[in-house]
Design an enzyme around this catalytic site. Structure first.
Site, PDB file in Angstrom:
ATOM      1  N   ASP A  32     -11.219   2.280   3.478  1.00  0.00           N
ATOM      2  CA  ASP A  32     -11.451   0.840   3.315  1.00  0.00           C
ATOM      3  C   ASP A  32     -12.935   0.546   3.068  1.00  0.00           C
ATOM      4  O   ASP A  32     -13.285  -0.555   2.648  1.00  0.00           O
ATOM      5  CB  ASP A  32     -11.011   0.091   4.591  1.00  0.00           C
ATOM      6  N   GLN A  71      -4.724  -1.668   9.348  1.00  0.00           N
ATOM      7  CA  GLN A  71      -4.531  -2.987   8.745  1.00  0.00           C
ATOM      8  C   GLN A  71      -5.123  -4.075   9.648  1.00  0.00           C
ATOM      9  O   GLN A  71      -4.818  -4.144  10.828  1.00  0.00           O
ATOM     10  CB  GLN A  71      -3.023  -3.240   8.517  1.00  0.00           C
ATOM     11  N   LYS A  79       0.844  -1.201   0.000  1.00  0.00           N
ATOM     12  CA  LYS A  79       0.000   0.000   0.000  1.00  0.00           C
ATOM     13  C   LYS A  79       0.879   1.251   0.000  1.00  0.00           C
ATOM     14  O   LYS A  79       0.608   2.212  -0.716  1.00  0.00           O
ATOM     15  CB  LYS A  79      -0.944  -0.020   1.209  1.00  0.00           C
TER      16      LYS A  79
END
Ligand code: NAD
Length: 279
Positions: free
Chosen positions: A119, A96, A52
């Site tokens: 997200d 994460q 990422k």
């Protein structure tokens, strides 16, 4: 032979477009930044976080990395999120997953401001998707829609079967296909006659989490098959939820693993980061 739906190529194309958009924004004095938080040092998470960061760098998005020790408390993480929510120089916040067992993931996801929820996991983002309002969409399902559209695969009016009802793939996938006017069936672990249901599908999206589960017996001749699964087989090679060798001869188009859905997830995360400036 089925057409191979090339996720690597589409993902590269999207990243190029985003790079241009970000460069234009920079000229207008707008920078985009993503806060990426990792708690503990799970090796798989470290790989994802690194990818990422690399994608951000390539596109011109500033990534601010927070590598927190495994012992970080829930309260500490919540307070960090509060701080990032309030910062004007942070557009997106990504925590994460999975988090260590002593931290309640739902509490963490719920604390991220929906305006920075790149997200797309916050209940407000999921609710907005459900009722057709603007908001961030979970990256893997959003990537699948982009893959279908950019490969000129018609969705409207098609019979679509989604196997899997997880919050991050199956459910948002079904909602997105509905938004695109497909007729959608969601199958899951308690579904009876899975083969019969799958055989109705013009577009079959498989997010079942079981290696090579779907064979030719589940496929309608000429169907489009999207394989979300990622596994390592007995020879340590990547494979999907679909038995590619068995299914490929019967469909019109199929995503390979690797190189299908996988590369799209990060591209859509980057897209959400760019969108976060507008939100
Ligand atoms: P999950 O385990 O949360 O969900 C699996 C779903 O499959 C469940 O809803 C379950 O009801 C259903 N299921 C299980 N057994 C079944 C059966 N026998 N018949 C019918 N349905 C059954 O998994 P997930 O997080 O949705 O991920 C699915 C797969 O996609 C995994 O292989 C995962 O690694 C992969 N994945 C890939 C990406 C990507 O970027 N490519 C992203 C997320 C997940």
């Amino acid at each position: 032979m089925a057409k191979l739906i090339d996720g690597k190529a589409v993902s590269a194309q999207i990243k190029e477009e985003l790079k241009e958009t970000v460069a234009k924004k920079k000229q207008q004095g707008i920078t985009i930044s993503l806060a990426v938080i990792q708690v503990g040092n799970d090796p798989a998470s470290s790989v994802y976080v690194n990818n990422k960061k690399k994608a951000c760098e390539y596109i011109g998005i500033q990534s601010i990395a927070y590598e927190l020790p495994e012992e970080t408390t829930q309260e500490e993480l919540l307070s960090m999120i509060d701080d990032l929510n309030g910062r004007d120089d942070v557009n997106g916040i990504l925590v994460q997953l999975p988090l260590p067992g002593h931290i309640d993931e739902d509490k963490i996801i719920n604390r991220i401001s929906p305006d920075k929820d790149v997200d797309g996991f916050h209940p407000q983002s999921v609710g907005a998707l459900c009722i057709g309002q603007p908001g961030f969409v979970s990256c893997t399902p959003a990537g699948i829609i982009a893959l279908l559209k950019r490969n000129h695969i018609e969705i409207e009016g098609k019979e679509c079967v989604v196997i899997g009802r997880s919050n991050i793939v199956g459910k948002p996938m079904a909602l997105l296909m509905l938004r695109e006017n497909a007729t959608v069936t969601v199958a899951h672990s308690r579904t009876k006659d899975l083969k019969e249901i799958c055989k109705r599908a013009d577009i079959l999206i498989v997010a079942i989490g079981k290696p090579k589960f779907i064979t030719e017996e589940y496929i309608k001749e000429g169907a489009v098959v999207i394989d979300v699964g990622i596994h390592r087989n007995e020879n340590n090679k990547l494979c999907g939820d679909v038995d590619f060798a068995s299914v490929e001869p019967h469909c019109s188009a199929i995503t390979p693993v690797p190189g299908g859905v996988g590369p799209m997830t990060i591209a859509m995360l980057m897209n959400n980061c760019v969108e976060s400036v507008k939100q």
